[in-house]
Design a protein around this motif. Structure first.
Motif, PDB file in Angstrom:
ATOM      1  N   UNK A   2     -10.493  -6.759  -0.946  1.00  0.00           N
ATOM      2  CA  UNK A   2      -8.855  -6.918  -0.352  1.00  0.00           C
ATOM      3  C   UNK A   2      -8.882  -7.954   0.647  1.00  0.00           C
ATOM      4  N   UNK A   3      -7.728  -8.552   0.473  1.00  0.00           N
ATOM      5  CA  UNK A   3      -7.560  -9.734   1.789  1.00  0.00           C
ATOM      6  C   UNK A   3      -7.249  -9.202   3.095  1.00  0.00           C
ATOM      7  N   UNK A   4      -7.873  -9.817   3.977  1.00  0.00           N
ATOM      8  CA  UNK A   4      -8.121  -9.100   5.225  1.00  0.00           C
ATOM      9  C   UNK A   4      -6.671  -8.944   6.038  1.00  0.00           C
ATOM     10  N   UNK A   5      -5.650  -9.830   5.615  1.00  0.00           N
ATOM     11  CA  UNK A   5      -4.331  -9.887   6.109  1.00  0.00           C
ATOM     12  C   UNK A   5      -3.703  -8.589   5.734  1.00  0.00           C
ATOM     13  N   UNK A   6      -4.022  -8.264   4.358  1.00  0.00           N
ATOM     14  CA  UNK A   6      -3.540  -6.879   3.708  1.00  0.00           C
ATOM     15  C   UNK A   6      -4.129  -5.887   4.581  1.00  0.00           C
ATOM     16  N   UNK A   7      -5.595  -5.890   4.771  1.00  0.00           N
ATOM     17  CA  UNK A   7      -6.004  -4.556   5.393  1.00  0.00           C
ATOM     18  C   UNK A   7      -5.479  -4.399   6.658  1.00  0.00           C
ATOM     19  N   UNK A   8      -5.205  -5.480   7.584  1.00  0.00           N
ATOM     20  CA  UNK A   8      -4.489  -5.308   8.941  1.00  0.00           C
ATOM     21  C   UNK A   8      -3.087  -4.671   8.849  1.00  0.00           C
ATOM     22  N   UNK A   9      -2.445  -5.297   7.716  1.00  0.00           N
ATOM     23  CA  UNK A   9      -0.950  -4.634   7.633  1.00  0.00           C
ATOM     24  C   UNK A   9      -1.071  -3.106   7.464  1.00  0.00           C
ATOM     25  N   UNK A  10      -2.098  -2.909   6.345  1.00  0.00           N
ATOM     26  CA  UNK A  10      -2.223  -1.370   6.204  1.00  0.00           C
ATOM     27  C   UNK A  10      -2.362  -0.608   7.261  1.00  0.00           C
ATOM     28  N   UNK A  11      -3.438  -1.008   8.311  1.00  0.00           N
ATOM     29  CA  UNK A  11      -3.715  -0.451   9.498  1.00  0.00           C
ATOM     30  C   UNK A  11      -2.489  -0.256  10.487  1.00  0.00           C
ATOM     31  N   UNK A  12      -1.959  -1.396  10.461  1.00  0.00           N
ATOM     32  CA  UNK A  12      -0.736  -1.450  11.358  1.00  0.00           C
ATOM     33  C   UNK A  12       0.353  -0.607  10.800  1.00  0.00           C
ATOM     34  N   UNK A  13       0.502  -0.422   9.479  1.00  0.00           N
ATOM     35  CA  UNK A  13       1.583   0.523   8.982  1.00  0.00           C
ATOM     36  C   UNK A  13       0.967   2.131   9.189  1.00  0.00           C
ATOM     37  N   UNK A  14      -0.290   2.367   9.261  1.00  0.00           N
ATOM     38  CA  UNK A  14      -0.721   3.681   9.551  1.00  0.00           C
ATOM     39  C   UNK A  14      -0.550   3.813  11.169  1.00  0.00           C
ATOM     40  N   UNK A  15      -0.740   3.077  11.996  1.00  0.00           N
ATOM     41  CA  UNK A  15      -0.681   3.170  13.463  1.00  0.00           C
ATOM     42  C   UNK A  15       0.724   3.216  13.837  1.00  0.00           C
ATOM     43  N   UNK A  16       1.642   2.682  12.824  1.00  0.00           N
ATOM     44  CA  UNK A  16       3.131   2.653  13.393  1.00  0.00           C
ATOM     45  C   UNK A  16       3.860   3.767  12.815  1.00  0.00           C
ATOM     46  N   UNK A  17       3.222   4.364  12.142  1.00  0.00           N
ATOM     47  CA  UNK A  17       4.149   5.714  11.257  1.00  0.00           C
ATOM     48  C   UNK A  17       4.082   6.735  12.160  1.00  0.00           C
ATOM     49  N   UNK A  18       4.997   7.436  11.874  1.00  0.00           N
ATOM     50  CA  UNK A  18       5.474   8.752  12.618  1.00  0.00           C
ATOM     51  C   UNK A  18       4.740  10.020  12.091  1.00  0.00           C
ATOM     52  N   UNK A  19       4.278   9.703  10.691  1.00  0.00           N
ATOM     53  CA  UNK A  19       3.317  10.942  10.221  1.00  0.00           C
ATOM     54  C   UNK A  19       1.758  10.462  10.454  1.00  0.00           C
ATOM     55  N   UNK A  20       1.189  11.530  10.308  1.00  0.00           N
ATOM     56  CA  UNK A  20      -0.262  11.230  10.613  1.00  0.00           C
ATOM     57  C   UNK A  20      -1.120  11.224   9.236  1.00  0.00           C
ATOM     58  N   UNK A  21      -0.598  11.911   8.206  1.00  0.00           N
ATOM     59  CA  UNK A  21      -0.985  11.980   6.947  1.00  0.00           C
ATOM     60  C   UNK A  21      -0.029  11.173   6.059  1.00  0.00           C
ATOM     61  N   UNK A  22      -0.496  10.409   5.361  1.00  0.00           N
ATOM     62  CA  UNK A  22       0.409   9.564   4.353  1.00  0.00           C
ATOM     63  C   UNK A  22      -0.065   9.564   2.736  1.00  0.00           C
ATOM     64  N   UNK A  23       0.625   9.703   1.924  1.00  0.00           N
ATOM     65  CA  UNK A  23       0.398   9.560   0.467  1.00  0.00           C
ATOM     66  C   UNK A  23       0.201   8.278   0.213  1.00  0.00           C
ATOM     67  N   UNK A  24      -0.601   7.613  -0.643  1.00  0.00           N
ATOM     68  CA  UNK A  24      -0.605   6.257  -1.042  1.00  0.00           C
ATOM     69  C   UNK A  24       0.632   5.653  -1.554  1.00  0.00           C
ATOM     70  N   UNK A  25       1.443   6.424  -2.083  1.00  0.00           N
ATOM     71  CA  UNK A  25       2.617   6.025  -2.630  1.00  0.00           C
ATOM     72  C   UNK A  25       3.579   5.688  -1.624  1.00  0.00           C
ATOM     73  N   UNK A  26       3.391   6.539  -0.239  1.00  0.00           N
ATOM     74  CA  UNK A  26       4.239   6.002   1.030  1.00  0.00           C
ATOM     75  C   UNK A  26       4.012   4.973   1.532  1.00  0.00           C
ATOM     76  N   UNK A  27       2.601   4.219   1.543  1.00  0.00           N
ATOM     77  CA  UNK A  27       2.283   3.101   1.959  1.00  0.00           C
ATOM     78  C   UNK A  27       2.843   1.900   1.050  1.00  0.00           C
ATOM     79  N   UNK A  28       2.875   2.171  -0.321  1.00  0.00           N
ATOM     80  CA  UNK A  28       3.322   1.266  -1.279  1.00  0.00           C
ATOM     81  C   UNK A  28       4.717   0.996  -0.923  1.00  0.00           C
ATOM     82  N   UNK A  29       5.493   2.219  -0.785  1.00  0.00           N
ATOM     83  CA  UNK A  29       6.982   2.139  -0.431  1.00  0.00           C
ATOM     84  C   UNK A  29       7.240   1.335   0.730  1.00  0.00           C
TER      85      UNK A  29
END
Length: 73
Positions: A2-29
């Protein structure tokens, strides 16, 4: 791999999410500008290297940051 920039975006998405547990589909949406297949592959790689973890309630599987991984049973 995977592209390093995409990995960073995903980590930022998790860190900024109000939920601690996410479905993969939540990340995709939540990242409509990215290819869903690339996101799924990146999450799979990130769980393999320990950046993220899968957590299952028995009937549902979530993805979590390691620091949010529930240890109580």
């Amino acid at each position: 791999m995977a592209d390093e920039a995409l990995r960073r975006k995903i980590m930022d998405f998790f860190k900024n999410s109000k939920k601690k547990k996410l479905y993969v589909k939540d990340v995709v949406k939540g990242m409509p500008e990215e290819n869903s297949r690339d996101i799924k592959l990146a999450i799979q790689e990130m769980t393999t290297d320990g950046s993220l973890k899968y957590w299952s309630s028995g009937s549902t599987t979530f993805v979590v940051l390691p620091e949010n991984f529930p240890t109580e049973v």
